[in-house]
Enzyme design. Structure first.
Site, PDB file in Angstrom:
ATOM      1  N   THR A  55      -7.926   3.635   7.174  1.00 43.48           N
ATOM      2  CA  THR A  55      -7.792   3.295   5.745  1.00 43.48           C
ATOM      3  C   THR A  55      -7.367   1.832   5.530  1.00 43.48           C
ATOM      4  O   THR A  55      -7.948   1.121   4.711  1.00 43.48           O
ATOM      5  CB  THR A  55      -6.750   4.205   5.056  1.00 43.48           C
ATOM      6  N   GLY A  56      -6.334   1.409   6.276  1.00 45.45           N
ATOM      7  CA  GLY A  56      -5.788   0.065   6.056  1.00 45.45           C
ATOM      8  C   GLY A  56      -6.780  -1.029   6.442  1.00 45.45           C
ATOM      9  O   GLY A  56      -6.944  -2.019   5.712  1.00 45.45           O
ATOM     10  N   CYS A  57      -7.443  -0.840   7.586  1.00 46.08           N
ATOM     11  CA  CYS A  57      -8.429  -1.843   8.035  1.00 46.08           C
ATOM     12  C   CYS A  57      -9.564  -1.946   7.015  1.00 46.08           C
ATOM     13  O   CYS A  57     -10.040  -3.041   6.686  1.00 46.08           O
ATOM     14  CB  CYS A  57      -9.031  -1.435   9.382  1.00 46.08           C
ATOM     15  N   THR A  85      -8.442  10.319   7.729  1.00 47.47           N
ATOM     16  CA  THR A  85      -8.122   9.047   7.070  1.00 47.47           C
ATOM     17  C   THR A  85      -7.926   7.922   8.090  1.00 47.47           C
ATOM     18  O   THR A  85      -7.272   6.929   7.782  1.00 47.47           O
ATOM     19  CB  THR A  85      -6.825   9.184   6.249  1.00 47.47           C
ATOM     20  N   LYS A 119       0.849  -1.202   0.000  1.00 45.49           N
ATOM     21  CA  LYS A 119       0.000   0.000   0.000  1.00 45.49           C
ATOM     22  C   LYS A 119       0.880   1.247   0.000  1.00 45.49           C
ATOM     23  O   LYS A 119       1.698   1.428   0.892  1.00 45.49           O
ATOM     24  CB  LYS A 119      -0.893   0.018   1.244  1.00 45.49           C
TER      25      LYS A 119
HETATM   26  N1  ADP Z   1      -5.095  10.561   0.952  1.00 49.74           N
HETATM   27  C1  ADP Z   1      -5.403   9.450   0.273  1.00 49.74           C
HETATM   28  N2  ADP Z   1      -6.152   9.524  -0.859  1.00 49.74           N
HETATM   29  C2  ADP Z   1      -6.489   8.411  -1.548  1.00 49.74           C
HETATM   30  N3  ADP Z   1      -6.120   7.164  -1.179  1.00 49.74           N
HETATM   31  C3  ADP Z   1      -5.378   7.018  -0.061  1.00 49.74           C
HETATM   32  C4  ADP Z   1      -4.981   8.136   0.733  1.00 49.74           C
HETATM   33  N4  ADP Z   1      -4.284   7.684   1.805  1.00 49.74           N
HETATM   34  C5  ADP Z   1      -4.239   6.341   1.687  1.00 49.74           C
HETATM   35  N5  ADP Z   1      -4.873   5.938   0.557  1.00 49.74           N
HETATM   36  C6  ADP Z   1      -5.107   4.541   0.122  1.00 49.74           C
HETATM   37  O1  ADP Z   1      -5.721   3.886   1.233  1.00 49.74           O
HETATM   38  C7  ADP Z   1      -5.354   2.514   1.267  1.00 49.74           C
HETATM   39  C8  ADP Z   1      -4.733   2.185   2.617  1.00 49.74           C
HETATM   40  O2  ADP Z   1      -3.373   2.609   2.583  1.00 49.74           O
HETATM   41  P1  ADP Z   1      -2.551   3.161   3.795  1.00 49.74           P
HETATM   42  O3  ADP Z   1      -3.183   4.427   4.313  1.00 49.74           O
HETATM   43  O4  ADP Z   1      -1.150   3.248   3.334  1.00 49.74           O
HETATM   44  O5  ADP Z   1      -2.761   2.006   4.871  1.00 49.74           O
HETATM   45  P2  ADP Z   1      -2.565   1.993   6.455  1.00 49.74           P
HETATM   46  O6  ADP Z   1      -3.811   2.561   7.057  1.00 49.74           O
HETATM   47  O7  ADP Z   1      -2.352   0.554   6.744  1.00 49.74           O
HETATM   48  O8  ADP Z   1      -1.373   2.865   6.753  1.00 49.74           O
HETATM   49  C9  ADP Z   1      -4.424   2.324   0.077  1.00 49.74           C
HETATM   50  O9  ADP Z   1      -5.189   1.897  -1.029  1.00 49.74           O
HETATM   51  C10 ADP Z   1      -3.858   3.721  -0.158  1.00 49.74           C
HETATM   52  O10 ADP Z   1      -3.367   3.920  -1.463  1.00 49.74           O
HETATM   53  C1  LIG Z   2      -7.682  -1.626  16.963  1.00 48.59           C
HETATM   54  C2  LIG Z   2      -6.932  -1.047  15.824  1.00 48.59           C
HETATM   55  N1  LIG Z   2      -6.565  -1.847  14.816  1.00 48.59           N
HETATM   56  C3  LIG Z   2      -5.872  -1.340  13.763  1.00 48.59           C
HETATM   57  C4  LIG Z   2      -5.533  -0.002  13.730  1.00 48.59           C
HETATM   58  C5  LIG Z   2      -4.765   0.575  12.573  1.00 48.59           C
HETATM   59  O1  LIG Z   2      -5.690   0.812  11.599  1.00 48.59           O
HETATM   60  P1  LIG Z   2      -5.450   1.469  10.181  1.00 48.59           P
HETATM   61  O2  LIG Z   2      -6.582   1.105   9.315  1.00 48.59           O
HETATM   62  O3  LIG Z   2      -4.085   1.136   9.700  1.00 48.59           O
HETATM   63  O4  LIG Z   2      -5.675   2.962  10.504  1.00 48.59           O
HETATM   64  P2  LIG Z   2      -4.778   4.058  11.123  1.00 48.59           P
HETATM   65  O5  LIG Z   2      -4.502   3.766  12.550  1.00 48.59           O
HETATM   66  O6  LIG Z   2      -3.542   4.037  10.231  1.00 48.59           O
HETATM   67  O7  LIG Z   2      -5.626   5.254  10.944  1.00 48.59           O
HETATM   68  C6  LIG Z   2      -5.965   0.813  14.788  1.00 48.59           C
HETATM   69  N2  LIG Z   2      -5.691   2.140  14.795  1.00 48.59           N
HETATM   70  N3  LIG Z   2      -6.651   0.256  15.831  1.00 48.59           N
END
Ligand code: ADP
Ligand SMILES: Cc1ncc(COP(=O)(O)OP(=O)(O)O)c(N)n1
Length: 264
Positions: free
Chosen positions: A209-211, A206, A175
């Site tokens: 996003t990952g979950c 945001t 990602k």
């Molecule tokens: N500002 C943004 N605009 C559009 N897509 C985004 C943005 N930030 C993250 N993404 C997308 O959201 C998804 C989760 O990615 P990411 O945020 O890197 O994960 P995580 O929450 O695990 O850090 C991916 O498909 C990424 O490309």
């Molecule tokens: C309970 C819990 N699980 C996972 C996360 C991380 O989630 P993620 O979707 O990667 O979102 P961000 O923390 O990056 O906003 C969490 N915060 N809590």
């Protein structure tokens, strides 16, 4: 009426409702599936960060998993926060005995920098959990911690993907949310490659996003889609959720899991 596809999340609870189990279940509903949960840890969490967390005993995780799988059955499993080496190994073993695709989000650190996985668990993620994954979905921090590959470009993503695939998942989705420019992710099984590109939304809300992305992939797999089709649909869903993310509390608000309902 026939039951919708059943999807199980094995993850931590986010009291603020933006990430973790809460994000997963909302995503699964939004994509037309029946979401079920195995809670691994309870976090006290809001828009400002994670104020504390409490891990559940491995027996409690095992019992929840068996209750769901042995009676209701699952068509896909998603894992998120697993907190410790003991829980990582417990969950890997449970997945190995389950006949359903597994999406492994190797959650390490929250957006605010709070650790959600002990450093001592990294080796178990590499050697026990990644090998049972149908799709692993690390972000750039997780890739660096797991493989040592620092990603700053799309080419680095290819090197990182190869390093993750060496641990045994069938597919890896690197990602690129933490890079600049378009939101670019790379999906590969080592022979096919798919670059998923979406416009970056300039929205600070945001959280989750990952979950959301990993749960959406699991929901689409439960419907019977192949991995590239499921990931493309999940990317479209998370991109819409990010565009609609809203302010809550004093910090980073959640993505909008219900954006498709609110469009009408
Ligand atoms: N500002 C943004 N605009 C559009 N897509 C985004 C943005 N930030 C993250 N993404 C997308 O959201 C998804 C989760 O990615 P990411 O945020 O890197 O994960 P995580 O929450 O695990 O850090 C991916 O498909 C990424 O490309
Ligand atoms: C309970 C819990 N699980 C996972 C996360 C991380 O989630 P993620 O979707 O990667 O979102 P961000 O923390 O990056 O906003 C969490 N915060 N809590």
């Amino acid at each position: 009426m026939s039951a919708p596809p059943r999807v199980l999340t094995v993850a931590g609870s986010d009291s603020g409702g933006g990430a973790g189990i809460q994000a997963d279940l909302k995503t699964m509903l939004a994509l037309g599936t029946h979401g079920m949960s195995v809670v691994t840890a309870v976090t006290a969490q809001n828009s400002l960060g994670v104020q504390g967390f409490w891990e559940l005993p491995a027996d409690a995780v095992r019992a929840q998993y068996r209750s769901v799988v042995d009676d209701i059955g699952v068509q896909a499993v998603k894992t998120g926060m697993l907190a410790s080496a003991e829980l990582v190994e417990t969950v890997a073993e449970l997945i190995m005995g389950t006949d359903a695709p597994a999406v492994v989000d190797p959650v390490g650190v929250s957006k605010h920098g709070d650790s959600l996985l002990a450093a001592s668990a990294l080796d178990s993620v590499r050697t026990k959990l990644l090998p049972v994954a149908t799709v692993a979905t690390p972000n750039l921090d997780e890739v660096a911690r797991l493989t040592g590959v620092e990603v700053t470009s799309e080419d680095d993503m290819r090197r990182a993907a190869a390093a993750v695939l060496a641990y045994g998942p069938k597919w890896v989705l690197i990602k690129g949310g933490h890079l600049q420019g378009d939101a670019v992710d790379l999906l590969t099984d080592g022979s096919e490659e798919h670059v998923l590109r979406a416009p970056r939304h300039d929205n600070r809300h945001t959280h989750g996003t990952g979950c959301t992305l990993a749960s959406a992939i699991a929901a689409q797999l439960a419907k019977g889609q192949d991995v590239p089709t499921a990931v493309a649909a999940a990317k479209e869903y998370v991109t819409g959720a990010i565009a609609a993310g809203f302010a809550l509390g004093g910090g980073i608000g959640p993505v909008d899991h219900g954006w498709r309902f609110r469009e009408q």
